[in-house]
Motif scaffolding. Structure first.
Motif, PDB file in Angstrom:
ATOM      1  N   ASP A 160       0.827  -1.205   0.000  1.00  0.00           N
ATOM      2  CA  ASP A 160       0.000   0.000   0.000  1.00  0.00           C
ATOM      3  C   ASP A 160       0.861   1.255   0.000  1.00  0.00           C
ATOM      4  O   ASP A 160       0.550   2.242  -0.678  1.00  0.00           O
ATOM      5  N   PHE A 164       0.785   4.129  -2.842  1.00  0.00           N
ATOM      6  CA  PHE A 164       0.350   5.449  -2.387  1.00  0.00           C
ATOM      7  C   PHE A 164       1.269   6.557  -2.891  1.00  0.00           C
ATOM      8  O   PHE A 164       0.806   7.648  -3.217  1.00  0.00           O
ATOM      9  N   LEU A 167       0.184   7.701  -6.307  1.00  0.00           N
ATOM     10  CA  LEU A 167      -1.186   8.237  -6.297  1.00  0.00           C
ATOM     11  C   LEU A 167      -1.245   9.566  -5.549  1.00  0.00           C
ATOM     12  O   LEU A 167      -2.075  10.418  -5.856  1.00  0.00           O
ATOM     13  N   TRP A 168      -0.364   9.743  -4.600  1.00  0.00           N
ATOM     14  CA  TRP A 168      -0.240  11.025  -3.909  1.00  0.00           C
ATOM     15  C   TRP A 168       0.182  12.126  -4.883  1.00  0.00           C
ATOM     16  O   TRP A 168      -0.212  13.277  -4.747  1.00  0.00           O
ATOM     17  N   SER A 184     -10.586   5.273  -4.664  1.00  0.00           N
ATOM     18  CA  SER A 184     -10.766   6.519  -3.903  1.00  0.00           C
ATOM     19  C   SER A 184     -10.929   6.221  -2.418  1.00  0.00           C
ATOM     20  O   SER A 184     -10.357   6.918  -1.564  1.00  0.00           O
ATOM     21  N   TYR A 187      -7.532   5.205  -1.087  1.00  0.00           N
ATOM     22  CA  TYR A 187      -6.631   6.349  -0.976  1.00  0.00           C
ATOM     23  C   TYR A 187      -6.974   7.187   0.249  1.00  0.00           C
ATOM     24  O   TYR A 187      -6.089   7.582   1.017  1.00  0.00           O
TER      25      TYR A 187
END
Length: 210
Positions: A160, A164, A167-168, A184, A187
C-alpha cells in the motif's frame, strides 16, 4: 539514526511513511531534484543511478547504503517485522503488488507525466500510450480493491505504501481517481493514517519556500 536522502517525490515519500508506521527514528536529508542535486558527486557516491530515495543505516557497526524504494520498503519491513507477512501466500501477495508497482504503475505514471510536462517537444503518441496505460493500471487496482481493504489483502502492508507514493502525486501525470470508487476509498483510508500524514508533512517541508 537512519538517514533518508529524499525530496517531495512519489518514490521518496514511501520511505518516511514506512518509517513513521514502524516507529523508527530517522533523519531526512534533502536532495533538491529540481535543482539537479541528485547529480552532484556527493549524492552519486551514495547512488550512482542519481535517484532518490537513498537509505543509510548502521548494520553491525558498518554504514549500509540502500537504494530503490521497493527494496528499502522490504528491508525496513524485515528489520522490524512489520507490514510484511512472514511467509506463505500472504507474503507472496505483497511481493506481487510490489513487482506490479515497479513494472507497471510507476513507469506508466512517470512516463505519462514526462511526456505531458517535461518533454522538450510534444510527443502525442507517447503521451497517449502512457496515459492510457496508467488509466488501465488504475482500473486494475480499483477492481482489486472492490473485494479487499488493501492492495495485498485485508491488512495494510508495504504494498500500500508503494502504490500510495505515486497516487499522492497523481497530478503530475494528470490523472484522477474520478469514477474509481474503490481506489478513492482506499486512498482516503491510507491518507488519513496519522503516520502517513506525519511523513507527508516532513517530506513537503523539504521543498524550499518560493
Amino acid at each position: 539514526m537512519i538517514e533518508v536522502h529524499a525530496f517531495a517525490t512519489p518514490n521518496s515519500v514511501k520511505v518516511p511513511i514506512a518509517l513513521e508506521e514502524m516507529g523508527l527514528a530517522y533523519e531526512l536529508k534533502p536532495v533538491n531534484v529540481r535543482k539537479g542535486e541528485q547529480k552532484e558527486p556527493a549524492f552519486i557516491a551514495l547512488n550512482p543511478n542519481s535517484k532518490v530515495p537513498v537509505l543509510v543505516d548502521d548494520v553491525d557497526r558498518e554504514r549500509f547504503i540502500l537504494t530503490e524504494s521497493a527494496a528499502i520498503l522490504v528491508y525496513l519491513a524485515e528489520k522490524t517485522g512489520k507490514l510484511l507477512p512472514e511467509s506463505g501466500a500472504a507474503r507472496a501477495r505483497v511481493f506481487e503488488q510490489l513487482f506490479f508497482h515497479a513494472s507497471g504503475l510507476s513507469p506508466a505514471f512517470g512516463n505519462a507525466g514526462f511526456f505531458k510536462r517535461s518533454s522538450p517537444e510534444p510527443q502525442p503518441i507517447a503521451e497517449a500510450r502512457f496515459t492510457s496505460e496508467a488509466e488501465r493500471v488504475l482500473g486494475l487496482l480499483d477492481a482489486k480493491l472492490a473485494d479487499q481493504a488493501f492492495a495485498a489483502g485485508d491488512d495494510f502492508t508495504i504494498a500500500d505504501i508503494a502504490h500510495f507514493g505515486w497516487l499522492w502525486r497523481r497530478q503530475f501525470p494528470g490523472l484522477t481517481l474520478a469514477e474509481r470508487p474503490n481506489l478513492s476509498r482506499w486512498y482516503d483510508d491510507v491518507a488519513a493514517r496519522p503516520a502517513v500524514q506525519r511523513a507527508i508533512a516532513r517530506v513537503e517541508a523539504l521543498v524550499p519556500a518560493a
